[in-house]
Scaffold this motif. Sequence first.
Motif, PDB file in Angstrom:
ATOM      1  N   ALA A  56       0.965  -1.316  -0.080  1.00  0.00           N
ATOM      2  CA  ALA A  56       0.104  -0.133   0.109  1.00  0.00           C
ATOM      3  C   ALA A  56       1.151   1.204  -0.060  1.00  0.00           C
ATOM      4  CB  ALA A  56      -0.874  -0.002   1.233  1.00  0.00           C
ATOM      5  N   ILE A  57       1.946   1.244   0.861  1.00  0.00           N
ATOM      6  CA  ILE A  57       2.943   2.505   1.000  1.00  0.00           C
ATOM      7  C   ILE A  57       3.570   2.706  -0.466  1.00  0.00           C
ATOM      8  CG2 ILE A  57       4.642   3.651   2.300  1.00  0.00           C
ATOM      9  CD1 ILE A  57       3.520   1.987   4.876  1.00  0.00           C
ATOM     10  N   ALA A  65       4.221   8.601  -8.573  1.00  0.00           N
ATOM     11  CA  ALA A  65       5.546   9.068  -9.174  1.00  0.00           C
ATOM     12  C   ALA A  65       5.553   8.766 -10.493  1.00  0.00           C
ATOM     13  CB  ALA A  65       6.910   8.645  -8.426  1.00  0.00           C
ATOM     14  N   LYS A  66       5.271   7.435 -11.176  1.00  0.00           N
ATOM     15  CA  LYS A  66       5.118   7.032 -12.440  1.00  0.00           C
ATOM     16  C   LYS A  66       4.256   7.983 -13.403  1.00  0.00           C
ATOM     17  CE  LYS A  66       6.320   2.290 -11.509  1.00  0.00           C
ATOM     18  NZ  LYS A  66       5.676   0.829 -11.485  1.00  0.00           N
ATOM     19  N   ALA A  67       2.776   8.363 -12.290  1.00  0.00           N
ATOM     20  CA  ALA A  67       2.102   8.984 -13.179  1.00  0.00           C
ATOM     21  C   ALA A  67       2.369  10.492 -13.440  1.00  0.00           C
ATOM     22  CB  ALA A  67       0.757   9.151 -12.485  1.00  0.00           C
ATOM     23  N   GLU A  68       3.538  10.912 -12.793  1.00  0.00           N
ATOM     24  CA  GLU A  68       3.979  12.299 -12.874  1.00  0.00           C
ATOM     25  C   GLU A  68       5.258  12.299 -13.811  1.00  0.00           C
ATOM     26  OE1 GLU A  68       2.788  15.210 -11.838  1.00  0.00           O
ATOM     27  OE2 GLU A  68       1.010  14.489 -10.924  1.00  0.00           O
ATOM     28  N   GLY A  69       5.620  11.176 -14.272  1.00  0.00           N
ATOM     29  CA  GLY A  69       6.658  11.243 -15.328  1.00  0.00           C
ATOM     30  C   GLY A  69       7.882  10.893 -14.690  1.00  0.00           C
ATOM     31  N   MET A  96      10.366   8.340   3.539  1.00  0.00           N
ATOM     32  CA  MET A  96      11.607   8.189   2.563  1.00  0.00           C
ATOM     33  C   MET A  96      10.808   8.351   1.228  1.00  0.00           C
ATOM     34  SD  MET A  96      14.058   4.588   2.253  1.00  0.00           S
ATOM     35  CE  MET A  96      14.837   4.721   3.871  1.00  0.00           C
ATOM     36  N   LEU A  97       9.686   7.787   0.916  1.00  0.00           N
ATOM     37  CA  LEU A  97       9.259   7.911  -0.438  1.00  0.00           C
ATOM     38  C   LEU A  97       8.691   9.318  -0.689  1.00  0.00           C
ATOM     39  CD1 LEU A  97       8.105   4.283  -0.781  1.00  0.00           C
ATOM     40  CD2 LEU A  97       9.819   5.310  -1.984  1.00  0.00           C
ATOM     41  N   GLU A  98       7.816   9.767   0.391  1.00  0.00           N
ATOM     42  CA  GLU A  98       7.372  11.299   0.322  1.00  0.00           C
ATOM     43  C   GLU A  98       8.324  12.253   0.010  1.00  0.00           C
ATOM     44  OE1 GLU A  98       3.884  13.202   2.352  1.00  0.00           O
ATOM     45  OE2 GLU A  98       5.436  13.390   3.682  1.00  0.00           O
ATOM     46  N   ASN A  99       9.511  12.218   0.627  1.00  0.00           N
ATOM     47  CA  ASN A  99      10.574  12.931   0.366  1.00  0.00           C
ATOM     48  C   ASN A  99      11.334  12.941  -0.894  1.00  0.00           C
ATOM     49  OD1 ASN A  99      10.324  14.131   3.005  1.00  0.00           O
ATOM     50  ND2 ASN A  99      12.017  12.832   3.682  1.00  0.00           N
ATOM     51  N   CYS A 104      11.705  15.176  -6.414  1.00  0.00           N
ATOM     52  CA  CYS A 104      11.607  15.193  -7.832  1.00  0.00           C
ATOM     53  C   CYS A 104      10.707  15.975  -8.600  1.00  0.00           C
ATOM     54  CB  CYS A 104      11.102  13.516  -8.416  1.00  0.00           C
ATOM     55  SG  CYS A 104      12.464  12.317  -7.975  1.00  0.00           S
ATOM     56  N   MET A 105       9.510  16.232  -7.829  1.00  0.00           N
ATOM     57  CA  MET A 105       8.578  17.154  -8.408  1.00  0.00           C
ATOM     58  C   MET A 105       8.978  18.813  -8.329  1.00  0.00           C
ATOM     59  SD  MET A 105       6.731  15.196  -9.533  1.00  0.00           S
ATOM     60  CE  MET A 105       5.698  16.127 -10.439  1.00  0.00           C
ATOM     61  N   LYS A 106      10.020  19.229  -7.670  1.00  0.00           N
ATOM     62  CA  LYS A 106      10.603  20.475  -7.546  1.00  0.00           C
ATOM     63  C   LYS A 106      11.478  20.776  -8.630  1.00  0.00           C
ATOM     64  CE  LYS A 106      10.170  21.234  -2.572  1.00  0.00           C
ATOM     65  NZ  LYS A 106      10.904  21.263  -1.159  1.00  0.00           N
TER      66      LYS A 106
END
Length: 189
Positions: A56-57, A65-69, A96-99, A104-106
């Motif tokens: 789930a996590i 992340a994949k959906a955002e490229g 870990m994953l949220e950071n 990446c999105m920045k």
Amino acid sequence: ESTRRERHEMRHHVALIAEMLSSGQKERAQAYTNSLLDKVDALPSDTYSSNPMINAIVGRYLNEAKAEGVAVNADIRCEERVMLRDDELCVLLTNMLENAMEACMKMPEESERFIRFKLRATEDHLIAACENSTDAELMISANENVATSKASAESHGFGIPVMRQIAEKYNGKFSVACAKGVFSVKAIL
């Protein structure tokens, strides 16, 4: 759980289609096949682990992340039962994953965005490592704390200390590093 059930039932659907074809009901078999393909396409495709909490996590963040490229590489080998309590596992992996996702999105869209995540977990040990692309020049203190880049610093910046605290609780090791556009975090318990 629903996805696993649906995939299990697929066996029965295939047997029914084979029976339709062997009895000459080609159009009916084709219509039934098309309806099943629509159902299969609607199912989530990524299962990362047999451990429901880990799946789930990891699924939430890596699928987003994949959906955002973001290019995602996940190497996960876990037993169904792991050494951490669910709340500790949640805190460790989500931070870990949220950071990684936020970093990446920045980055500018034309940049190479990636997350490489590795997890090994059993009832006796756990190794979690995450590398992600970043364009930030992060300041890492001697005790490996990273200053938050969020506007409201007083309510953020707890993730790395909390991950470290979990590792230390189990006499494990925790490290962070940032070099040449790659931020990495690793917990060994």
